[in-house]
Design a protein around this motif. Structure first.
Motif, PDB file in Angstrom:
ATOM      1  N   ALA A   1      -0.304  18.864 -52.295  1.00  0.00           N
ATOM      2  CA  ALA A   1       0.716  19.828 -51.871  1.00  0.00           C
ATOM      3  C   ALA A   1       0.055  21.193 -51.788  1.00  0.00           C
ATOM      4  CB  ALA A   1       1.884  19.850 -52.849  1.00  0.00           C
ATOM      5  N   GLY A   2      -0.299  21.594 -50.578  1.00  0.00           N
ATOM      6  CA  GLY A   2      -0.993  22.863 -50.408  1.00  0.00           C
ATOM      7  C   GLY A   2      -2.354  22.820 -51.077  1.00  0.00           C
ATOM      8  N   GLU A   3      -2.604  23.776 -51.968  1.00  0.00           N
ATOM      9  CA  GLU A   3      -3.879  23.828 -52.677  1.00  0.00           C
ATOM     10  C   GLU A   3      -3.877  22.974 -53.943  1.00  0.00           C
ATOM     11  OE1 GLU A   3      -4.696  27.893 -53.472  1.00  0.00           O
ATOM     12  OE2 GLU A   3      -4.994  28.443 -51.372  1.00  0.00           O
ATOM     13  N   HIS A   4      -2.742  22.450 -54.307  1.00  0.00           N
ATOM     14  CA  HIS A   4      -2.635  21.685 -55.539  1.00  0.00           C
ATOM     15  C   HIS A   4      -2.641  20.192 -55.250  1.00  0.00           C
ATOM     16  CE1 HIS A   4      -1.968  25.441 -57.531  1.00  0.00           C
ATOM     17  NE2 HIS A   4      -0.839  25.665 -56.873  1.00  0.00           N
ATOM     18  N   PHE A   5      -3.138  19.421 -56.199  1.00  0.00           N
ATOM     19  CA  PHE A   5      -3.209  17.977 -56.018  1.00  0.00           C
ATOM     20  C   PHE A   5      -3.249  17.293 -57.368  1.00  0.00           C
ATOM     21  CE2 PHE A   5      -7.497  19.818 -55.719  1.00  0.00           C
ATOM     22  CZ  PHE A   5      -8.172  19.115 -56.709  1.00  0.00           C
ATOM     23  N   TRP A   6      -2.971  15.988 -57.346  1.00  0.00           N
ATOM     24  CA  TRP A   6      -3.143  15.191 -58.540  1.00  0.00           C
ATOM     25  C   TRP A   6      -3.525  13.769 -58.149  1.00  0.00           C
ATOM     26  CZ3 TRP A   6       2.496  16.437 -58.404  1.00  0.00           C
ATOM     27  CH2 TRP A   6       3.298  15.362 -58.024  1.00  0.00           C
ATOM     28  N   LEU A   7      -4.017  13.028 -59.119  1.00  0.00           N
ATOM     29  CA  LEU A   7      -4.301  11.606 -58.955  1.00  0.00           C
ATOM     30  C   LEU A   7      -3.623  10.856 -60.075  1.00  0.00           C
ATOM     31  CD1 LEU A   7      -5.743   9.154 -57.720  1.00  0.00           C
ATOM     32  CD2 LEU A   7      -7.730   9.720 -59.153  1.00  0.00           C
ATOM     33  N   ASP A   8      -2.726   9.937 -59.700  1.00  0.00           N
ATOM     34  CA  ASP A   8      -2.089   9.043 -60.660  1.00  0.00           C
ATOM     35  C   ASP A   8      -2.829   7.711 -60.667  1.00  0.00           C
ATOM     36  OD1 ASP A   8      -0.168  10.844 -61.427  1.00  0.00           O
ATOM     37  OD2 ASP A   8       1.450   9.954 -60.257  1.00  0.00           O
ATOM     38  N   ILE A   9      -3.089   7.197 -61.849  1.00  0.00           N
ATOM     39  CA  ILE A   9      -3.684   5.874 -62.021  1.00  0.00           C
ATOM     40  C   ILE A   9      -2.683   5.013 -62.772  1.00  0.00           C
ATOM     41  CG2 ILE A   9      -5.576   4.544 -63.024  1.00  0.00           C
ATOM     42  CD1 ILE A   9      -7.316   7.055 -62.835  1.00  0.00           C
ATOM     43  N   PHE A  10      -2.340   3.864 -62.189  1.00  0.00           N
ATOM     44  CA  PHE A  10      -1.446   2.904 -62.820  1.00  0.00           C
ATOM     45  C   PHE A  10      -2.215   1.622 -63.108  1.00  0.00           C
ATOM     46  CE2 PHE A  10       1.293   5.527 -60.148  1.00  0.00           C
ATOM     47  CZ  PHE A  10       2.432   5.728 -60.905  1.00  0.00           C
ATOM     48  N   ALA A  11      -2.054   1.105 -64.306  1.00  0.00           N
ATOM     49  CA  ALA A  11      -2.560  -0.218 -64.643  1.00  0.00           C
ATOM     50  C   ALA A  11      -1.346  -1.104 -64.909  1.00  0.00           C
ATOM     51  CB  ALA A  11      -3.465  -0.162 -65.870  1.00  0.00           C
ATOM     52  N   LEU A  12      -1.162  -2.137 -64.092  1.00  0.00           N
ATOM     53  CA  LEU A  12       0.034  -2.973 -64.139  1.00  0.00           C
ATOM     54  C   LEU A  12      -0.340  -4.409 -64.484  1.00  0.00           C
ATOM     55  CD1 LEU A  12       1.443  -1.864 -60.645  1.00  0.00           C
ATOM     56  CD2 LEU A  12       1.774  -0.686 -62.820  1.00  0.00           C
ATOM     57  N   ASP A  13       0.387  -5.015 -65.394  1.00  0.00           N
ATOM     58  CA  ASP A  13       0.173  -6.436 -65.652  1.00  0.00           C
ATOM     59  C   ASP A  13       1.479  -7.078 -66.087  1.00  0.00           C
ATOM     60  OD1 ASP A  13       0.430  -6.826 -68.656  1.00  0.00           O
ATOM     61  OD2 ASP A  13      -1.166  -5.327 -68.675  1.00  0.00           O
ATOM     62  N   GLU A  14       1.506  -8.385 -66.080  1.00  0.00           N
ATOM     63  CA  GLU A  14       2.660  -9.159 -66.520  1.00  0.00           C
ATOM     64  C   GLU A  14       2.253 -10.077 -67.663  1.00  0.00           C
ATOM     65  OE1 GLU A  14       4.700 -10.988 -63.234  1.00  0.00           O
ATOM     66  OE2 GLU A  14       4.366  -9.257 -61.941  1.00  0.00           O
ATOM     67  N   GLY A  15       1.383  -9.569 -68.524  1.00  0.00           N
ATOM     68  CA  GLY A  15       0.847 -10.342 -69.632  1.00  0.00           C
ATOM     69  C   GLY A  15       1.758 -10.357 -70.838  1.00  0.00           C
ATOM     70  N   PRO A  16       1.193 -10.588 -72.011  1.00  0.00           N
ATOM     71  CA  PRO A  16       2.006 -10.733 -73.231  1.00  0.00           C
ATOM     72  C   PRO A  16       2.578  -9.430 -73.769  1.00  0.00           C
ATOM     73  CG  PRO A  16      -0.329 -10.857 -73.755  1.00  0.00           C
ATOM     74  CD  PRO A  16      -0.238 -10.839 -72.261  1.00  0.00           C
ATOM     75  N   GLY A  17       2.179  -8.306 -73.202  1.00  0.00           N
ATOM     76  CA  GLY A  17       2.646  -7.023 -73.719  1.00  0.00           C
ATOM     77  C   GLY A  17       1.838  -6.575 -74.918  1.00  0.00           C
ATOM     78  N   ILE A  18       2.048  -5.334 -75.320  1.00  0.00           N
ATOM     79  CA  ILE A  18       1.343  -4.758 -76.472  1.00  0.00           C
ATOM     80  C   ILE A  18       2.314  -4.695 -77.633  1.00  0.00           C
ATOM     81  CG2 ILE A  18       0.128  -2.738 -77.357  1.00  0.00           C
ATOM     82  CD1 ILE A  18      -0.642  -2.075 -74.477  1.00  0.00           C
ATOM     83  N   ARG A  19       2.028  -5.447 -78.659  1.00  0.00           N
ATOM     84  CA  ARG A  19       2.950  -5.524 -79.798  1.00  0.00           C
ATOM     85  C   ARG A  19       2.736  -4.376 -80.782  1.00  0.00           C
ATOM     86  NH1 ARG A  19       5.694 -10.164 -79.268  1.00  0.00           N
ATOM     87  NH2 ARG A  19       4.769 -11.749 -77.919  1.00  0.00           N
ATOM     88  N   ASP A  20       1.547  -3.821 -80.826  1.00  0.00           N
ATOM     89  CA  ASP A  20       1.261  -2.695 -81.714  1.00  0.00           C
ATOM     90  C   ASP A  20       0.787  -1.523 -80.851  1.00  0.00           C
ATOM     91  OD1 ASP A  20       0.578  -0.897 -83.647  1.00  0.00           O
ATOM     92  OD2 ASP A  20      -0.631  -2.286 -84.833  1.00  0.00           O
ATOM     93  N   ILE A  21       1.754  -0.847 -80.228  1.00  0.00           N
ATOM     94  CA  ILE A  21       1.420   0.234 -79.303  1.00  0.00           C
ATOM     95  C   ILE A  21       0.724   1.378 -80.028  1.00  0.00           C
ATOM     96  CG2 ILE A  21       2.387   1.993 -77.772  1.00  0.00           C
ATOM     97  CD1 ILE A  21       4.503  -0.018 -76.941  1.00  0.00           C
ATOM     98  N   GLY A  22       1.152   1.677 -81.235  1.00  0.00           N
ATOM     99  CA  GLY A  22       0.523   2.752 -81.991  1.00  0.00           C
ATOM    100  C   GLY A  22      -0.954   2.512 -82.201  1.00  0.00           C
ATOM    101  N   ARG A  23      -1.330   1.283 -82.549  1.00  0.00           N
ATOM    102  CA  ARG A  23      -2.733   0.945 -82.752  1.00  0.00           C
ATOM    103  C   ARG A  23      -3.502   1.022 -81.442  1.00  0.00           C
ATOM    104  NH1 ARG A  23      -7.271   1.204 -85.447  1.00  0.00           N
ATOM    105  NH2 ARG A  23      -8.447  -0.738 -85.653  1.00  0.00           N
ATOM    106  N   ALA A  24      -2.895   0.526 -80.344  1.00  0.00           N
ATOM    107  CA  ALA A  24      -3.572   0.532 -79.052  1.00  0.00           C
ATOM    108  C   ALA A  24      -3.845   1.943 -78.562  1.00  0.00           C
ATOM    109  CB  ALA A  24      -2.739  -0.226 -78.018  1.00  0.00           C
ATOM    110  N   MET A  25      -2.987   2.902 -78.968  1.00  0.00           N
ATOM    111  CA  MET A  25      -3.128   4.270 -78.488  1.00  0.00           C
ATOM    112  C   MET A  25      -4.026   5.128 -79.370  1.00  0.00           C
ATOM    113  SD  MET A  25      -1.610   4.411 -75.662  1.00  0.00           S
ATOM    114  CE  MET A  25      -1.758   6.180 -75.455  1.00  0.00           C
ATOM    115  N   GLU A  26      -4.558   4.560 -80.435  1.00  0.00           N
ATOM    116  CA  GLU A  26      -5.430   5.349 -81.297  1.00  0.00           C
ATOM    117  C   GLU A  26      -6.699   5.746 -80.555  1.00  0.00           C
ATOM    118  OE1 GLU A  26      -6.317   3.337 -84.892  1.00  0.00           O
ATOM    119  OE2 GLU A  26      -4.243   3.301 -85.600  1.00  0.00           O
TER     120      GLU A  26
END
Length: 335
Positions: free
Chosen positions: A67-92
């Motif tokens: 948008a004009g002089e400004h820009f961004w890049l979004d990155i998405f990682a998508l899956d249909e797996g078992p999910g993350i049961r301990d999100i707090g640990r995964a985000m450490e």
């Protein structure tokens, strides 16, 4: 400047490198400096590796916005797996089960400007992060995914945003069919709308209709949000779906039958809707099934709208057409 969004299937180790190279190419095209390109490469590698490690397969999306002089890049990682049961640990920060360069999803959050994660047991995970140019406003509470049908290099859908504290415009267009001809019609519509900001939405439709007579035509919707008066003025022709979401309530906005460039309604109509605080605007092309909804995702409406856009794309994509999703928070002042 139109930069295509990219989808990379993540299903073996070689696709991790493919995703990283694609991310670096997009980052360079946007104008990120070398240091930020390195951060983007690490984030992409880590996100793709997590998909392969925990879900065995999935999809990585690279979604640039300018948008004009400004820009961004979004990155998405998508899956249909078992999910993350301990999100707090995964985000450490520093956590990684295989010692990848970023050493855990927490490192992606540290390297990027914004990030978020949504995971459901046995339903999979969507991880999103955003890298912004210097000076880009944090007020862009919007998520966008604009991916061509498999086999095409350019998307026949397009969009236009003009966001400010008083009034914002959101537009989505779907050129008939897909490929270069559809993209030509969509790009022409964007060019007209960008020169028509401030005009009534019905007049914008008429201008686009006249401009698209030389193309194969398109469906289009445009919503103008008055943030001070808390109303949305909307007009649409064709099968772009548009909804206002507030809590458990979803309201579909009315589009007329027709095709811009070919058949315009005799009297293009615009409609005005009130909006409440925390209202979400949801727009998507017919690359998604018509029942696409956020109702089955507890708490998602309170998260960044980019996360919602990624989930709608993952779970409701028909995979038979170009797919575009726009989700924006519109029910409050832009901070």
């Amino acid at each position: 400047m139109r930069l295509n969004h990219k989808s990379i299937a993540i299903d073996d180790k070689s696709t991790i490198g493919e995703a990283r190279r694609a991310a670096l190419q997009v980052a360079q095209a946007l104008g990120f400096d070398e240091a930020r390109r390195s951060d983007i490469g690490i984030a992409c590698t880590e996100a793709a590796t997590n998909v392969l490690l925990h879900a065995t397969r999935g999809e990585l999306l690279l979604c640039p916005f300018v948008a004009g002089e400004h820009f961004w890049l979004d990155i998405f990682a998508l899956d249909e797996g078992p999910g993350i049961r301990d999100i707090g640990r995964a985000m450490e920060d520093g956590f990684s089960s295989i010692g990848t360069p970023g050493q855990g999803l927490g490192a992606i959050a540290r390297l990027s400007d914004e990030s978020s994660l949504y995971s459901s047991p046995d339903k999979g995970t969507v991880y999103w992060c955003r890298f912004k140019s210097a000076g880009s406003s944090s007020a862009a509470a919007v998520g966008l995914v604009n991916v061509p049908i498999k086999g095409e290099s350019v998307c026949g859908d397009n969009y236009f945003l003009k966001i400010n504290a008083v009034q914002s415009l959101y537009m989505m267009v779907d050129g008939l069919g897909h490929g270069a001809g559809a993209a030509e019609a969509a790009d022409e519509a964007v060019a007209v709308v960008s020169q028509s900001v401030g005009e009534p939405t019905s007049e914008i439709l008429t201008r686009v209709h006249n401009a698209l007579k030389k193309t194969r035509g398109a469906a289009m919707s445009v919503a103008v949000v008055d943030h001070e008066r808390r109303i949305v003025t909307y007009a649409g022709v064709g099968n772009i779906s548009c909804n206002l979401l507030h809590g458990m309530t979803s309201r579909s906005l009315v589009s007329q039958n027709g095709t811009l460039g070919a058949v315009l309604p005799r009297v293009p109509q615009e409609y005005t809707y009130p909006i409440e605080p925390n209202t979400i605007l949801q727009m998507f092309s017919d690359g998604l099934v018509s029942k696409a909804s956020l109702s089955g995702y507890p708490g998602l409406q309170n998260r960044h709208p980019a996360l919602a856009a990624g989930i709608l794309y993952r779970d409701f994509n028909r995979r038979r057409d170009d797919a575009t999703v726009l989700v924006a928070k519109i029910g409050g002042p832009l901070a």
